[in-house]
Design a protein around this motif. Structure first.
Motif, PDB file in Angstrom:
ATOM      1  N   TYR A   1       8.856 -45.173   9.874  1.00 37.45           N
ATOM      2  CA  TYR A   1       9.487 -46.331  10.037  1.00 37.45           C
ATOM      3  C   TYR A   1       8.530 -47.438   9.439  1.00 37.45           C
ATOM      4  CZ  TYR A   1      12.689 -45.156  13.553  1.00 37.45           C
ATOM      5  OH  TYR A   1      13.689 -44.835  14.342  1.00 37.45           O
ATOM      6  N   CYS A   2       7.763 -47.010   8.320  1.00 38.34           N
ATOM      7  CA  CYS A   2       7.104 -47.920   7.471  1.00 38.34           C
ATOM      8  C   CYS A   2       8.327 -48.746   6.642  1.00 38.34           C
ATOM      9  CB  CYS A   2       6.252 -47.043   6.405  1.00 38.34           C
ATOM     10  SG  CYS A   2       4.559 -46.516   6.932  1.00 38.34           S
ATOM     11  N   SER A   3       7.790 -49.877   6.230  1.00 35.04           N
ATOM     12  CA  SER A   3       8.636 -50.943   5.718  1.00 35.04           C
ATOM     13  C   SER A   3       9.041 -50.448   4.261  1.00 35.04           C
ATOM     14  CB  SER A   3       8.017 -52.369   5.259  1.00 35.04           C
ATOM     15  OG  SER A   3       6.675 -52.141   4.722  1.00 35.04           O
TER      16      SER A   3
ATOM     17  N   GLU B   1      10.616 -35.729   3.163  1.00 33.40           N
ATOM     18  CA  GLU B   1      11.979 -35.170   3.584  1.00 33.40           C
ATOM     19  C   GLU B   1      11.956 -35.058   5.100  1.00 33.40           C
ATOM     20  OE1 GLU B   1      15.875 -33.989   4.155  1.00 33.40           O
ATOM     21  OE2 GLU B   1      14.841 -34.476   2.241  1.00 33.40           O
ATOM     22  N   GLU B   2      10.798 -34.767   5.637  1.00 32.19           N
ATOM     23  CA  GLU B   2      10.796 -34.613   7.090  1.00 32.19           C
ATOM     24  C   GLU B   2      10.600 -36.034   7.579  1.00 32.19           C
ATOM     25  OE1 GLU B   2       9.231 -33.241  11.235  1.00 32.19           O
ATOM     26  OE2 GLU B   2      10.666 -32.616   9.624  1.00 32.19           O
ATOM     27  N   LEU B   3      10.217 -37.094   7.059  1.00 33.61           N
ATOM     28  CA  LEU B   3      10.071 -38.431   7.438  1.00 33.61           C
ATOM     29  C   LEU B   3      11.392 -39.073   7.318  1.00 33.61           C
ATOM     30  CD1 LEU B   3       6.650 -39.714   5.743  1.00 33.61           C
ATOM     31  CD2 LEU B   3       7.090 -38.845   8.250  1.00 33.61           C
ATOM     32  N   ARG B   4      12.151 -38.707   6.232  1.00 32.71           N
ATOM     33  CA  ARG B   4      13.680 -39.040   6.181  1.00 32.71           C
ATOM     34  C   ARG B   4      14.680 -38.443   7.453  1.00 32.71           C
ATOM     35  NH1 ARG B   4      12.529 -38.681   0.656  1.00 32.71           N
ATOM     36  NH2 ARG B   4      13.189 -36.425   0.247  1.00 32.71           N
ATOM     37  N   ARG B   5      14.222 -37.361   7.888  1.00 32.26           N
ATOM     38  CA  ARG B   5      15.023 -36.913   8.916  1.00 32.26           C
ATOM     39  C   ARG B   5      14.497 -37.492  10.284  1.00 32.26           C
ATOM     40  NH1 ARG B   5      12.916 -32.269   8.746  1.00 32.26           N
ATOM     41  NH2 ARG B   5      14.218 -31.341   7.437  1.00 32.26           N
TER      42      ARG B   5
END
Length: 255
Positions: A148-150, A180-184
């Motif tokens: 959720y970083c800007s 990719e994990e962060l996008r998920r």
């Protein structure tokens, strides 16, 4: 002064306070010199000043520890946070229903810091203490903050400050795989840790948003779940996301 903003003496004093905070026992002047790399005369002067303000305390044997004033300031900060009072009953319910340790965390200094926790009933207490710091890239609460970083630039800045290292064979350290994990995580609205920080432990974290709509806290549960597809983990995920949404709504109403 560095870069027009950074005051070196304050920076050095903060370094000493952090070293004293990280140590479980009081530290001698020589040990502080070794750990900080600062001259002994500088350390002595800073400690003497902070001792006058009760930020540090000196024991009879000459060793130093954190002072009572820091505890008082910490209590004042805690009292100013509506979130701990709002979240407490949800933490209790989350732990009671799942049998896991429920926690509330915040992003601070490039790490996830535990603000509060609840472990209802017997069994293993997973989170050792309130105030503990955990890495971002291999914990559910940490991955939530990264996701959720800007901006992606902010994600990279946080990861550069604390480069990923393997804690278990499951730790994600490859940059492309981690992104990719962060996008998920962002797409599904919660983060999962599957034995990435400690073997056998699995956790889930859901976002608690502030009145302005930005992510401020992570609410989650950590325990000895059999697997992330198990019914008990699915329940923990649902409850964490539901309770996090309710806390977000209460914080907005209080603003």
């Amino acid at each position: 002064m560095e870069g027009g903003n950074k005051i070196r003496s304050v920076d050095k004093a903060m370094t000493l306070l952090e070293l004293l905070g990280e140590s479980r026992t009081p530290l001698a002047l020589a040990e502080l010199e070794r750990r900080s790399g600062l001259p002994k005369s500088t350390i002595h002067g800073l400690l003497s000043t902070m001792r006058e303000h009760h930020m540090v305390s000196q024991q009879a044997d000459g060793r130093y520890c954190l002072g009572l004033r820091l505890f008082e300031l910490g209590c004042a900060v805690s009292a100013s946070w509506d979130v701990t009072g709002v979240a407490a009953p949800y933490l209790s319910k989350l732990s009671s229903v799942t049998g896991a340790t429920a926690f509330l965390a915040v992003l601070s200094g490039g790490e996830a810091v535990t603000l509060d926790q609840s472990r209802e009933g017997g069994g293993l207490r997973i989170v050792s203490e309130t105030g503990c710091r955990l890495p971002l890239y291999c914990t559910s609460q940490g991955k939530l903050f990264l996701a959720y970083c800007s901006s992606e630039a902010e994600q990279h800045r946080l990861l550069r400050a604390h480069p990923p290292v393997s804690h278990t064979p499951h730790t994600i350290t490859e940059p492309g795989q981690l992104m990719e994990e962060l996008r998920r995580v962002r797409a599904q609205g919660y983060a999962v840790e599957d034995g990435e920080f400690r073997i056998g432990l699995r956790s889930v974290s859901a976002p608690v948003f502030g009145p302005g709509g930005g992510l401020q806290y992570a609410l989650g549960a950590v325990g000895l779940f059999r697997r992330t597809t198990a019914p008990e983990f699915t329940l923990a995920t649902r409850l964490a996301t539901d309770y996090a949404a309710q806390i977000s709504a209460e914080l907005k109403a209080l603003s």
